[in-house]
Design an enzyme around this catalytic site. Structure first.
Site, PDB file in Angstrom:
ATOM      1  CB  THR A   8      36.033 -16.237 -14.323  1.00 25.93           C
ATOM      2  OG1 THR A   8      37.214 -15.651 -14.872  1.00 25.93           O
ATOM      3  CG2 THR A   8      36.301 -17.693 -13.987  1.00 25.93           C
ATOM      4  CE  LYS A 194      28.593   0.885  -8.598  1.00 23.50           C
ATOM      5  NZ  LYS A 194      29.064   0.200  -7.374  1.00 23.50           N
TER       6      LYS A 194
END
Length: 422
Positions: A8, A194
């Site tokens: 968004t 990660k």
């Protein structure tokens, strides 16, 4: 693809600043479509852009695919479709890169497409590009960092308030720092993915999430936090990737995620709340630290859009971004052979000869003691031992043997120590 919290923000910024992005890239950047599963939940997306058919969108007349779905499938299949047809990719998908990065790189190379993924680790912090490009001419020896905001918030709160793990996790959930199901964060899965990406980039070696030793924070107790404080340390969940060199010069890579005590004087010790920070040690550049917001819609969107601008610039000038660098092909060292240090708290009988028995057990396993502290409490005593560096398997065997001693009532806690001379 995907229009959640990050998507968004990406869409909003692209729509709010079209002239800026055109100026930065050298050509207009136009959103062709937005693929989501439930269109009715996305009133922010213009009706003419929204679709549920991600495959058709990827196969259509587009130059760049931005993937913000997360998870393995359908993201993997969609990105392979995009790359094989020559479309460049920007993704924030750490889990996918940690497991199938080599497959995506190969598809990108074969088609001459780019794949950028700065947002996959540490949100807004410019970290992967420095490892991938700025430090490409240097030799990186160690990357150690806080790469999960949820666990850092919990451990920081436990340190400042003295509260236990469960109540602090509940509070993190109420404040929005922890997901309804926090397993990926608190059990270390997020940080392990990660760590795999960081190790792969830093050491030019393919490292997957399954190669990363992983421990979460659920076993960290207020006693551990207090013990760390008594030694002027604090507890952090660390992702640690390092180049290990044996006495004969043989090199390997160690990648691990676990809670550890670090000195309060270390730069990572002051990283509080949900922030992230990564400490890099390189031969020529020395010590570098990258710090900032590691999650959130706008911060992560910043990293996504930075990649989008880079990809667009390459398309405008018919250039290419950096390719996979896995030429070193170093073996990944198992945790048992990785050099570490331990902080061990014991409840022992308060009588003569206890310390000598404990010390003898360390000596049997060729583990050297750095610090010993003993405090009596009636007929019991607490004994704290901090070791010098030794193979993790040797340290674990030592602790197992100590637990069997008659003079040891309980092994209260065991935690690794990082960030100080061994």
């Amino acid at each position: 693809m995907g229009c959640g919290t990050v998507g968004t923000e990406v869409l909003r910024l692209l729509q709010d600043q079209p002239e800026e992005f055109a100026a930065r890239t050298g050509a207009p950047v136009q959103v062709t479509g937005v693929a989501v599963r439930r269109p009715h939940k996305h009133p922010e997306v213009p009706e003419h852009l929204i679709t549920t058919d991600a495959t058709a969108l990827v196969e259509g007349d587009v130059d760049v695919v931005v993937e913000l779905i997360g998870g393995i499938e359908p993201a993997r299949s969609l990105l392979l479709t995009a790359l094989k047809s020559g479309k460049s990719v920007v993704t924030a998908n750490k889990a996918l890169l940690a497991e199938y990065g080599s497959e995506l790189y190969a598809a990108a190379d074969a088609a001459g497409a780019d794949i950028y993924f700065e947002a996959a680790v540490a949100g807004a912090i410019p970290l992967l590009r420095p490892l991938r490009e700025s430090l490409a001419g240097d030799r990186i020896n160690r990357v150690m960092g806080i790469v999960n905001g949820t666990t850092n918030y919990i451990l920081s709160a436990m340190d400042s308030t003295g509260a236990g793990y469960s109540e602090t996790l509940d509070e993190a959930g109420r404040l929005g720092y922890a997901e309804a199901d926090p397993t990926a964060d608190v059990d270390g899965f997020d940080a392990a993915a990660k760590a795999a990406i960081l190790a792969s980039l830093a050491f030019h070696t393919r490292v997957t999430a399954t190669d990363v030793h992983r421990e979460g924070i659920s076993a960290v107790s207020p006693g551990d936090i207090a013990a760390a404080r008594s030694l002027d340390r604090t507890v952090k969940l660390l992702a640690i990737c390092e180049r290990v060199v044996d006495e004969d010069g043989t090199e390997s890579v160690s990648a691990r995620v676990h809670p550890a005590m670090i000195p309060r004087s270390h730069p990572l010790a002051g990283v509080g709340g949900a922030f992230n920070a990564v400490f890099v040690e390189a031969e020529a550049a020395g010590q570098l630290m990258f710090y900032g917001q590691g999650a959130g819609g706008a911060p992560t969107a910043s990293a996504v859009l930075g990649d989008l601008v880079a990809v667009a610039r390459n398309l405008v000038v018919a250039g290419k971004g950096p390719r996979e660098s896995a030429h070193a092909q170093l073996p990944v060292r198992p945790m048992g052979g990785t050099p570490t240090r331990y902080h061990i708290s014991l409840d022992v009988a308060d009588k003569p000869g206890v310390l000598s028995q404990v010390a003898a057990t360390f000596n049997e396993h060729d583990v050297s003691i750095s610090v010993v502290r003993q405090q009596g409490r009636g007929d019991e005593a607490s004994l704290v031992v901090v070791t010098h560096t030794a193979a993790d398997a040797a340290l674990k065997s030592t602790v197992d043997k100590i637990a069997q001693l008659e003079v040891v009532r309980e092994v209260v806690s065991v935690m690794r120590v990082e960030g100080e001379p061994s």
